[in-house]
Design an enzyme around this catalytic site. Structure first.
Site, mmCIF file in Angstrom:
data_model
loop_
_atom_site.group_PDB
_atom_site.id
_atom_site.type_symbol
_atom_site.label_atom_id
_atom_site.label_comp_id
_atom_site.label_asym_id
_atom_site.label_seq_id
_atom_site.Cartn_x
_atom_site.Cartn_y
_atom_site.Cartn_z
ATOM 1 N N ASP A 1 1.061 5.383 -4.141
ATOM 2 C CA ASP A 1 0.237 6.380 -4.976
ATOM 3 C C ASP A 1 -1.170 6.989 -4.089
ATOM 4 O O ASP A 1 -1.695 6.134 -3.516
ATOM 5 C CB ASP A 1 -0.245 5.533 -6.115
ATOM 6 C CG ASP A 1 -1.064 6.622 -6.997
ATOM 7 O OD1 ASP A 1 -0.442 7.367 -7.696
ATOM 8 O OD2 ASP A 1 -2.421 6.491 -7.176
ATOM 9 N N GLU B 1 3.167 9.807 -1.922
ATOM 10 C CA GLU B 1 3.037 10.616 -3.259
ATOM 11 C C GLU B 1 1.436 11.107 -2.720
ATOM 12 O O GLU B 1 0.408 11.052 -3.061
ATOM 13 C CB GLU B 1 2.563 9.639 -4.444
ATOM 14 C CG GLU B 1 2.391 10.770 -5.726
ATOM 15 C CD GLU B 1 1.085 10.948 -6.139
ATOM 16 O OE1 GLU B 1 0.506 11.751 -7.061
ATOM 17 O OE2 GLU B 1 0.072 10.287 -5.400
#
Length: 652
Positions: A383, A412
């Site tokens: 993330d 990401e």
């Protein structure tokens, strides 16, 4: 100052390499790598070059001969056969024997005295014979003796024929004199991943939403039952958002409201409470025995687990009390929560990678990876990696790969293109992309070409997610079922790696007005779905994944060939294997509201099909077969009938 040594052969413009060799190129097991370089030398010597490869840590190089092309460009190739780091280099040298053969052949005319040249040749032959062994040594010494005898007897022609004959030519190829040569240093590197890093279909789902009873928190046991449907659709990677204990302080309510009411489950990205942190399970999901059963079921079904790696901590995380220096503090002493203006995440404390205890923090982040690898996780979706120092990623991925080279990292990183590229260079095998926002023909053509050509193709693999829990693009909000079909085909065929977030197959498209976010987002509440709801596209998603498995051309990333289609609303492109045994043409209507037709220009020469030959266009989506002839074909696509063709080109 006169140099004591210098390269006797020039080796330059070596490809492939990334940033001059600073970072490794990326490949998967079984993939062929073609290496090229400019190789030349002063004078008129014949040259030879060998491509040398080995796994990092091995002592011995594996060699293969390179071939010379036009304008001093040389080529070689090899196949990587195991995961991990490899290295390759080039050794090039003056081929002294062949240069002598060339010289004496040119000079060998009636009446020429070539005694001196023959003596030079004997020196060359004897030097190679000195390193020969066994029968080769005996044969070489015998020919050398025969040359000396012929030369002493004045039989110049016979001596030349012996020196340049097939037998000696073959012997000398086995024992070349490389003294006038150069080996490129340092070697270039390759990161070799498992094939699933370059060919995979991802499915993201929230385990807590897998219950079949309204408002009941789903469990890992519920998720195990759901795995069978996911596998039936053809997905081979399941991606789980954080499954750790969720904080209570400042817990978000439904639709990201600042006040939670009893029963609100909070955001999984607000990690940590009294039950533990990043190395603990949310108790409502189940026990470690349940997790072990989930992992075992995935293995039985041939599904890999990707887990969200999130470096967020709720105010209740054990780290807050144990390591307060790992967080950002305001002047008043309070810990700073996360923000992405205008969004605020009061329930999340970001970690401070500039802490004075950097060694402790970095080591703990590594331990989290190693813990979950030990629990059966093979892939990590990281993330927001662009908000952490890049040197950290280079270090931690390197440390993980040192122990577990099979692990795959997905970035990401919806951020600046240069940062996305750098993260790929330092170790991320895959990356999210801007595909989600590329709707128009020129945008898609330009963007996919950028990702799959030039230096970027050597290290960057774009994972084309059609949607995410964070992103519901306008084309899906307003385009209805045809848009969902169209975007699924694009994602699954433009890239060899793609994914969807659950609910996509139900064409869920209710958004917060004016935003690209889901209304009643699953990030903040449990959602219960009817997986057989009318209008679902489960069968279409399943068929797309079957086609990907059936067609080797769709399993390769860097082989997109855009075709000319006269209508700007029709995107056409082809993929084919290197030997052209599998050729697939995709034709997609980019307008989910209207029918469109176009003349499609088929590059028959590229496909190896004569222009006067009929061939079959087999639509693998619909099952229809068309008889095509010549370099053009008519196509028509409509939201009410079909949004795309996935055509396998077959010769009669």
């Amino acid at each position: 100052m006169i140099p004591k040594e210098y390269p006797r052969v020039v080796i330059e413009a070596v490809e492939p390499k990334v940033d001059g060799g600073r970072f490794p190129i990326k490949r998967v097991v079984g993939e062929k790598i073609t290496v090229s370089a400019d190789i030349y030398k002063e004078g008129h010597f014949k040259l030879a070059a060998v491509l040398k490869i080995r796994q990092v840590g091995d002592d011995e190089w594996q060699e293969s001969a390179m071939t010379q092309g036009d304008n001093d460009r040389w080529f070689g190739e090899f196949i990587v056969t195991a995961i991990g780091r490899w290295e390759y280099t080039i050794e090039a040298y003056a081929e002294i024997y062949l240069s002598w053969v060339d010289e004496i052949t040119k000079k060998s005319v009636p009446g020429a005295d070539l005694r001196s040249e023959l003596l030079e040749g004997l020196v060359i032959l004897k030097k190679s014979a000195a390193v020969a062994q066994g029968e080769d040594l005996s044969r070489m010494l015998g020919i050398i003796a025969a040359i000396e005898t012929a030369l002493a007897a004045g039989e110049q022609r016979g001596a030349i024929d012996l020196g340049i004959g097939k037998v000696m030519h073959s012997m000398m190829a086995s024992y070349p004199d490389r003294s006038e040569g150069h080996q490129m240093t340092p070697p270039l590197t390759i990161m070799v991943n498992r094939p699933i890093a370059r060919f995979a279909a991802w499915y993201e789902f929230f385990p807590r939403s897998q219950s079949n009873l309204p408002y009941r928190h789903g469990t890992l046991q519920d998720s195990i039952r759901r795995l069978h449907d996911i596998k039936a659709m053809g997905f081979d990677v399941v991606y789980l958002p954080p499954i750790h204990p969720i904080g209570h302080s400042f817990r978000k309510g439904k639709n990201n409201s600042l006040v939670a009411v009893p029963g609100d489950v909070g955001s999984p990205w607000a990690i940590g409470n009294k039950h533990g942190g990043h190395m603990a399970l949310e108790p409502q999901l189940g026990t470690w025995d349940d997790w072990n059963q989930f992992v075992a079921t995935c293995r039985e079904l041939g599904i890999e687990i990707a887990l969200d790696y999130v470096m967020n901590c709720s105010p209740d995380h054990p780290y807050v009390a144990e390591h307060p220096d790992w967080f950002f503090h305001r002047p008043d002493g309070s810990i700073k929560y996360a923000e992405n203006p205008p969004k605020k995440y009061q329930d999340v404390y970001p970690l401070n990678f500039g802490t004075s205890d950097r060694a402790g923090l970095w080591q703990e982040m590594l331990e989290i990876f190693l813990f979950w690898i030990g629990k059966g996780v093979t892939t990590f979706r990281v993330d927001n990696p662009h908000t952490k120092p890049v040197p950290f990623w280079e270090w931690v991925i390197g440390e993980v790969h040192r122990q577990h080279p099979q692990v795959i990292f997905l970035a990401e990183a919806f951020t600046k293109p240069k940062m996305m590229r750098l993260l790929a260079k330092v170790g991320f095998a895959q990356s999210y992309t801007y595909f989600t926002w590329r709707d128009h023909k020129h945008d898609l053509t330009e963007y996919v070409s950028e990702l799959t050509s030039g230096e970027m193709k050597e290290y960057f693999t774009g994972n084309f997610f059609a949607n995410t829990p964070d992103i519901l693009p306008p084309i899906l909000q307003f385009g209805g079922r045809p848009a969902f079909i169209m975007r699924a085909v694009l994602a699954a065929t433009l890239s060899s790696v793609y994914g969807i977030y659950s609910g996509y197959e139900l064409c869920e498209n209710e958004a917060i007005p004016g935003k690209e976010e889901y209304l009643d987002s699953e990030k903040y509440e449990i959602k219960m779905r009817d997986w057989k709801a009318p209008g679902n596209i489960v069968d279409i998603i399943t068929r797309i994944n079957q086609i990907r498995q059936e067609c080797p051309a769709l399993q390769t990333y860097n082989n997109v060939l855009f075709l000319n289609a006269d209508n700007p609303n029709i995107l056409a492109y082809a993929k084919m294997t290197e030997d052209r045994s599998d050729i697939v043409i995709c034709v997609v209507n980019l307008d989910p509201f209207h029918a469109h037709h176009s003349i499609l220009h088929v590059p028959l020469g590229t496909f190896g099909i004569p222009e006067d030959e009929q061939y079959q266009a087999h639509d693998l989506l619909s099952g229809e077969r068309y008889r095509w002839h010549g370099p053009t074909a008519y196509v028509e696509l409509a939201p009410t009938t079909k949004m795309a063709h996935i055509i396998k080109v077959r010769r009669w």
